[in-house]
Enzyme design. Structure first.
Site, PDB file in Angstrom:
ATOM      1  N   LYS A   1       0.556  -1.673  -0.066  1.00  0.00           N
ATOM      2  CA  LYS A   1      -0.069  -0.050  -0.390  1.00  0.00           C
ATOM      3  C   LYS A   1       0.913   1.145  -0.618  1.00  0.00           C
ATOM      4  O   LYS A   1       0.761   2.131  -0.047  1.00  0.00           O
ATOM      5  CB  LYS A   1      -1.506   0.159   1.011  1.00  0.00           C
ATOM      6  CG  LYS A   1      -2.243  -1.433   1.165  1.00  0.00           C
ATOM      7  CD  LYS A   1      -3.244  -1.092   1.477  1.00  0.00           C
ATOM      8  CE  LYS A   1      -4.044  -2.119   0.538  1.00  0.00           C
ATOM      9  NZ  LYS A   1      -5.217  -2.029   1.309  1.00  0.00           N
TER      10      LYS A   1
ATOM     11  N   LYS B   1      -3.900 -11.937  -7.050  1.00  0.00           N
ATOM     12  CA  LYS B   1      -5.005 -11.844  -6.714  1.00  0.00           C
ATOM     13  C   LYS B   1      -6.066 -10.876  -7.144  1.00  0.00           C
ATOM     14  O   LYS B   1      -6.577 -10.091  -7.569  1.00  0.00           O
ATOM     15  CB  LYS B   1      -5.213 -12.243  -5.120  1.00  0.00           C
ATOM     16  CG  LYS B   1      -5.413 -10.451  -4.731  1.00  0.00           C
ATOM     17  CD  LYS B   1      -5.778 -10.546  -3.172  1.00  0.00           C
ATOM     18  CE  LYS B   1      -6.172  -9.189  -2.917  1.00  0.00           C
ATOM     19  NZ  LYS B   1      -6.443  -9.079  -1.793  1.00  0.00           N
TER      20      LYS B   1
ATOM     21  N   LYS C   1     -10.322  -5.992  -5.641  1.00  0.00           N
ATOM     22  CA  LYS C   1     -11.331  -4.798  -5.497  1.00  0.00           C
ATOM     23  C   LYS C   1     -10.846  -3.362  -5.931  1.00  0.00           C
ATOM     24  O   LYS C   1     -11.617  -2.159  -6.696  1.00  0.00           O
ATOM     25  CB  LYS C   1     -12.667  -4.558  -4.593  1.00  0.00           C
ATOM     26  CG  LYS C   1     -12.456  -4.185  -3.552  1.00  0.00           C
ATOM     27  CD  LYS C   1     -13.097  -3.563  -2.348  1.00  0.00           C
ATOM     28  CE  LYS C   1     -13.290  -4.909  -1.054  1.00  0.00           C
ATOM     29  NZ  LYS C   1     -12.491  -3.642   0.031  1.00  0.00           N
TER      30      LYS C   1
HETATM   31  P1  ATP Z   1      -8.520  -4.528  -2.120  1.00  0.00           P
HETATM   32  O1  ATP Z   1      -8.000  -5.778  -3.310  1.00  0.00           O
HETATM   33  O2  ATP Z   1      -8.559  -3.543  -2.473  1.00  0.00           O
HETATM   34  O3  ATP Z   1      -7.374  -4.588  -1.172  1.00  0.00           O
HETATM   35  P2  ATP Z   1      -9.876  -6.620  -1.332  1.00  0.00           P
HETATM   36  O4  ATP Z   1     -10.575  -7.809  -2.016  1.00  0.00           O
HETATM   37  O5  ATP Z   1      -8.766  -7.539  -0.326  1.00  0.00           O
HETATM   38  O6  ATP Z   1      -9.407  -5.288  -1.384  1.00  0.00           O
HETATM   39  P3  ATP Z   1     -10.819  -6.757   1.746  1.00  0.00           P
HETATM   40  O7  ATP Z   1     -11.903  -6.032   2.452  1.00  0.00           O
HETATM   41  O8  ATP Z   1      -9.625  -6.935   1.758  1.00  0.00           O
HETATM   42  O9  ATP Z   1     -10.698  -6.464   0.043  1.00  0.00           O
HETATM   43  O10 ATP Z   1     -11.030  -8.555   2.272  1.00  0.00           O
HETATM   44  C1  ATP Z   1     -12.517  -9.118   2.852  1.00  0.00           C
HETATM   45  C2  ATP Z   1     -12.166  -9.931   2.740  1.00  0.00           C
HETATM   46  O11 ATP Z   1     -12.262 -11.297   1.308  1.00  0.00           O
HETATM   47  C3  ATP Z   1     -10.832 -10.535   3.236  1.00  0.00           C
HETATM   48  O12 ATP Z   1     -11.280 -11.933   4.311  1.00  0.00           O
HETATM   49  C4  ATP Z   1      -9.896 -11.300   2.188  1.00  0.00           C
HETATM   50  O13 ATP Z   1      -9.086 -12.052   2.875  1.00  0.00           O
HETATM   51  C5  ATP Z   1     -10.563 -11.597   1.809  1.00  0.00           C
HETATM   52  N1  ATP Z   1      -9.827 -11.612  -0.422  1.00  0.00           N
HETATM   53  C6  ATP Z   1     -10.226 -10.605  -0.750  1.00  0.00           C
HETATM   54  N2  ATP Z   1     -10.389 -11.014  -2.539  1.00  0.00           N
HETATM   55  C7  ATP Z   1      -9.071 -11.818  -2.686  1.00  0.00           C
HETATM   56  C8  ATP Z   1      -9.608 -13.244  -3.437  1.00  0.00           C
HETATM   57  N3  ATP Z   1      -9.036 -12.807  -4.333  1.00  0.00           N
HETATM   58  N4  ATP Z   1      -9.411 -14.813  -2.987  1.00  0.00           N
HETATM   59  C9  ATP Z   1     -10.256 -14.814  -1.523  1.00  0.00           C
HETATM   60  N5  ATP Z   1     -10.759 -13.928  -0.686  1.00  0.00           N
HETATM   61  C10 ATP Z   1      -9.650 -12.550  -1.085  1.00  0.00           C
END
Ligand code: ATP
Ligand code: LTN
Length: 333
Positions: A116, A198, A201
């Site tokens: 970040k 991964k 969002k």
């Molecule tokens: P960003 O990618 O923008 O940092 P994010 O999609 O990781 O955000 P978070 O709010 O940080 O979203 O995550 C919410 C939950 O979803 C967490 O438990 C995280 O581990 C899970 N998660 C996020 N992305 C994935 C993914 N691609 N596959 C599986 N689990 C995920």
């Protein structure tokens, strides 16, 4: 919170952007499973989101929409405590205490901090560094035993365990040591465009991410455009990350094993896998969309849910804080 099993589950997600298929498969879908057996708290961690610059009006709307997306994912508000982190001030209070028991060296090592900081070079604020301490506070405040998260949060959870152990050793047994709870398959759903990264969002390339709010047409298009390889052979292996990702998504949403998916596509090309996987996604998200609209048309009810959630969370949090204040020698109020 009235399940026979008295174990506590805590998890949270930041209200930024919109829920993705990665969030759904890696996290929220499992939350629903856990509500049957455990006492669960699911929190919209809005204070965590303040670590990156935001537009207050937009943030306000997104936060509410996020809570509604949780509910639309099927979480039962009568079985779970669902609330906003900022409504329970003890999160910030415990975060301060735990921060005084966390080393800067530990925080500097966090890969999410490094990523970040790289991404937001103009705003490497202290909240970005201490983000994992607030996360530890979220979890320990409720003496959580299990924390369902995707793989990317493993390092933060390990730090939480170290902080809890340190606190217990210094001040006496206070916090249970929380365990991660990860799905065996689907803990890391990959980008459809760059399957070695991964699904996120905040990805600039929206074609790599399926949002739960995407229309059926958009889901079909994104799936059909998913990057695969030139083997044209449906096999589940690391050397074919794009195909592996599609098989994983298919398996998790259709509720069948990886082997069953692979067997189903033996001798068939990627076209069939992509199209069918898109249909499985569309089908499993249909109830989500209907419920989302229903809740959005009934915002008084939604407000009632998060207010009730915050009230119950506050009571549990205050119990823990009373003990923590006593343990560290603060004069009781
Ligand atoms: P960003 O990618 O923008 O940092 P994010 O999609 O990781 O955000 P978070 O709010 O940080 O979203 O995550 C919410 C939950 O979803 C967490 O438990 C995280 O581990 C899970 N998660 C996020 N992305 C994935 C993914 N691609 N596959 C599986 N689990 C995920
Ligand atoms: N850091 C997590 C969100 C988060 C969380 C938590 C997850 C904040 N507090 C407590 C589990 C438990 C993330 O970025 N996904």
């Amino acid at each position: 919170m009235s399940n026979q099993n008295d174990k506590i589950v805590f998890s949270g997600a930041q209200p930024t952007g919109s829920l993705t298929l990665g969030n759904y498969i890696g996290a929220v879908k499992n939350w629903k499973t856990l509500e049957k057996e455990y006492n669960c708290l699911y929190c919209i961690v809005d204070s965590h989101s303040l670590t990156v610059r935001h537009d207050p009006k937009e943030f306000n709307k997104t936060s509410l929409s996020f809570l509604v997306q949780y509910l639309a994912s099927g979480l039962d508000p009568d079985k779970n405590i669902i609330y906003f982190q900022s409504h329970v001030p003890q999160h910030a209070e415990l975060s301060w205490v735990l921060g005084c028991n966390t080393y800067i060296g530990e925080l500097n090592r966090m890969t999410q901090f490094k990523d970040k900081s790289e991404k937001h070079k103009d705003n490497i604020n202290s909240g970005l560094l201490t983000y994992p301490v607030l996360m530890a506070a979220d979890i320990l405040l409720y003496k959580a035993n299990l924390v369902p998260v995707g793989e990317d949060q493993k390092q933060h959870l390990e730090l939480t365990r170290d902080i809890a152990n340190r606190f217990n050793n210094l001040y006496g047994e206070t916090f249970p040591i929380p365990e991660p709870h990860m799905p065996k398959v689907g803990a890391r759903i990959m980008s459809l465009q760059e399957p070695t990264k991964k699904m996120s969002k905040s990805d600039e390339n929206v074609n790599g991410t399926i949002f739960l709010m995407d229309s059926e047409d958009v889901i079909m298009k994104k799936m059909k455009r998913a990057v695969t390889d030139s083997e044209n052979n449906v096999v589940y292996r690391d050397e074919q990350p794009g195909v592996k990702n599609l098989i994983t998504i298919h398996s998790r949403l259709a509720g069948i094993s990886i082997d069953e998916v692979v067997a189903q596509y033996e001798g068939k090309g990627y076209g069939a896998l992509k199209k069918d996987t898109a249909e499985v996604v569309i089908e499993s998200l249909r109830p989500f969309k209907d419920r989302y609209n229903e809740y959005m048309n009934n915002l008084d009810y939604v407000e009632n849910i998060y207010k009730k959630g915050a009230k119950r969370a506050y009571e549990l949090a205050e119990d823990t804080m009373t003990l923590v204040r006593k343990r560290i020698g603060l004069i009781q109020k």
